[in-house]
Enzyme design. Structure first.
Site, PDB file in Angstrom:
ATOM      1  N   HIS A 109      -0.971   0.889 -10.250  1.00 34.76           N
ATOM      2  CA  HIS A 109      -1.873  -0.003  -9.268  1.00 34.76           C
ATOM      3  C   HIS A 109      -2.257  -1.143  -9.964  1.00 34.76           C
ATOM      4  O   HIS A 109      -3.525  -1.114 -10.266  1.00 34.76           O
ATOM      5  CB  HIS A 109      -2.872   0.681  -8.288  1.00 34.76           C
ATOM      6  CG  HIS A 109      -3.243  -0.015  -7.333  1.00 34.76           C
ATOM      7  ND1 HIS A 109      -3.737   0.419  -5.936  1.00 34.76           N
ATOM      8  CD2 HIS A 109      -3.386  -1.171  -6.924  1.00 34.76           C
ATOM      9  CE1 HIS A 109      -4.078  -0.498  -4.937  1.00 34.76           C
ATOM     10  NE2 HIS A 109      -3.808  -1.794  -5.498  1.00 34.76           N
ATOM     11  N   GLU A 115      -3.449   7.782  -4.603  1.00 32.66           N
ATOM     12  CA  GLU A 115      -3.758   7.492  -5.844  1.00 32.66           C
ATOM     13  C   GLU A 115      -5.173   8.205  -6.430  1.00 32.66           C
ATOM     14  O   GLU A 115      -6.120   8.508  -5.580  1.00 32.66           O
ATOM     15  CB  GLU A 115      -4.101   5.941  -5.892  1.00 32.66           C
ATOM     16  CG  GLU A 115      -2.690   5.129  -5.592  1.00 32.66           C
ATOM     17  CD  GLU A 115      -3.044   3.596  -5.403  1.00 32.66           C
ATOM     18  OE1 GLU A 115      -4.057   3.147  -5.844  1.00 32.66           O
ATOM     19  OE2 GLU A 115      -1.848   3.179  -5.077  1.00 32.66           O
ATOM     20  N   ARG A 145       0.982  -1.119   0.035  1.00 32.49           N
ATOM     21  CA  ARG A 145       0.180  -0.146   0.011  1.00 32.49           C
ATOM     22  C   ARG A 145       0.841   1.086  -0.171  1.00 32.49           C
ATOM     23  O   ARG A 145       1.848   1.267   0.764  1.00 32.49           O
ATOM     24  CB  ARG A 145      -0.925  -0.080   1.172  1.00 32.49           C
ATOM     25  CG  ARG A 145      -2.024  -0.825   1.171  1.00 32.49           C
ATOM     26  CD  ARG A 145      -3.142   0.068   0.236  1.00 32.49           C
ATOM     27  NE  ARG A 145      -4.434  -0.959  -0.041  1.00 32.49           N
ATOM     28  CZ  ARG A 145      -4.591  -2.003  -1.063  1.00 32.49           C
ATOM     29  NH1 ARG A 145      -3.579  -2.018  -1.689  1.00 32.49           N
ATOM     30  NH2 ARG A 145      -5.524  -2.629  -0.984  1.00 32.49           N
TER      31      ARG A 145
END
Ligand code: NAP
Ligand code: 8YV
Length: 310
Positions: free
Chosen positions: A275, A257, A228
């Protein structure tokens, strides 16, 4: 009768089409401000993803909510305490994405060390004609530290073993494995060439990788993050990379993000990915199946295939 489901995250069409076929689907934001009172009173299930933030404010507004279904394995953005206090179940999609994420960690490690993105640009921009590409860093046989030796961390270790890497790890406690354990992530970083983050987000891992850890990894070290974004202090990372205190980084996840820290974007020694570690057709199909299986089991009154632990 179709049950009403609130979708608060982007989901692949292969999943949202099936959701729409079987349920009454409301599309909402993470705050749910656009939902009127009649809508909030009908929502039985909420579908989110690994990046979603589902806070107590939204949960409190949904009086008949019974289950939160996460399309992803990480659920650090879900207020699990608030859900549990109301007896709301939470499910996720572990295991089915492990291989892809481990594959992608290795991809980032090789791509960063061998400077694959830079080599591609070198060829396309015609610079090869002026001379050879500068030498890069070897991966095989080097020392790899894994932060979070869970499902994904172990799968990374398994792959790295095929590269004859010397594996060690950090976690909250030692596990029954043969790899050396480091209780301190800084000491692990000082002992390896590559540090791979495969741990989830949340308070206990927030900025676990800080300036001190990056300095311990040092000017010949490479950081990879598939866990993460919140685990790594991105400002400290950009600074260490810019000053050459860290050799390189390969990142699939970011603190905010889809906006990586601006300082990273101009750097040549960082490989950036949006991601995407679990984003293959096969895995997204398996994640979709598991998401729907959890939802169907809930409404059939059966035990949930993959509830979150605890
Ligand atoms: P997992 O099996 O639960 O593994 C997590 C590991 O982290 C466990 O070994 C856990 O060990 C350790 N850990 C937890 N809290 C820690 C802490 N404070 N300090 C050190 N270690 C800690 O989960 P997984 O399936 O491998 O997934 C790991 C994470 O990868 C997810 O939570 C998600 O955030 C991320 N992920 C990213 C992508 C992507 O697309 N990039 C895709 C999937 C998953 P203990 O609990 O024993 O301490
Ligand atoms: C997904 C993830 O990209 O599983 C997780 O925790 O971060 C990823 O697999 C995400 O959940 C889908 O948006």
């Amino acid at each position: 009768m179709k049950f009403t489901v609130l979708r608060v995250a982007h989901l692949p069409p292969m999943l949202s089409e099936r959701l729409h076929a079987d349920y009454e689907v409301l599309e909402g934001s993470e705050r749910g401000d656009e939902l009127d009172a009649a809508q909030t009173r009908g929502i039985r299930a909420l579908v989110a993803n690994g990046e979603s933030r589902v806070r107590a404010g939204l949960i409190d507004r949904l009086p008949v909510l019974q289950v939160i279904i996460v399309f992803g394995v990480g659920y650090d953005g879900i207020d699990v305490e608030a859900a549990r206090a109301r007896g709301i179940a939470v499910t996720h999609t572990p295991d089915v994405l492990t291989e892809d994420v481990a594959d992608f960690a290795i991809t980032l490690m090789l791509g960063t060390a061998r400077r694959l993105a830079q080599a591609d640009r070198f060829v396309r921009e015609g610079r090869w004609q002026q001379g050879p590409f500068p030498f890069t860093r070897k991966v095989s046989g080097k020392r790899l530290g894994i932060v979070g030796l869970g499902r994904i961390g172990k799968a990374i270790a398994q792959r790295a073993a095929a590269f004859d890497m010397h594996i060690s790890y950090h976690g909250r406690r030692p596990l029954a494995v043969d790899y050396p354990y480091y209780a301190s992530v800084t000491e692990l970083a000082a002992a390896v060439d590559f540090l791979v983050v495969a741990v989830g987000g949340g308070d206990s891992t927030y900025h676990l990788i800080d300036a001190a850890v990056l300095d311990a990894l040092g000017s010949t070290g490479i950081l990879i993050n598939v866990g993460r974004g919140s685990v790594v202090d991105e400002v400290a990372l950009a600074q260490a990379l810019a000053e050459g205190r860290l050799l390189g980084a390969g990142l699939d996840v970011f603190e905010d993000e889809p906006r990586p820290h601006a300082g990273l974007l101009d750097l040549d020694n960082v490989l950036l990915a949006p991601h995407m570690a679990s984003a293959t057709w096969d895995t997204r199909r398996a994640m979709s199946d598991l998401t729907l299986a959890n939802l169907a089991a809930h409404f059939a009154g059966e035990s949930l295939p993959t509830p979150i632990p605890g």
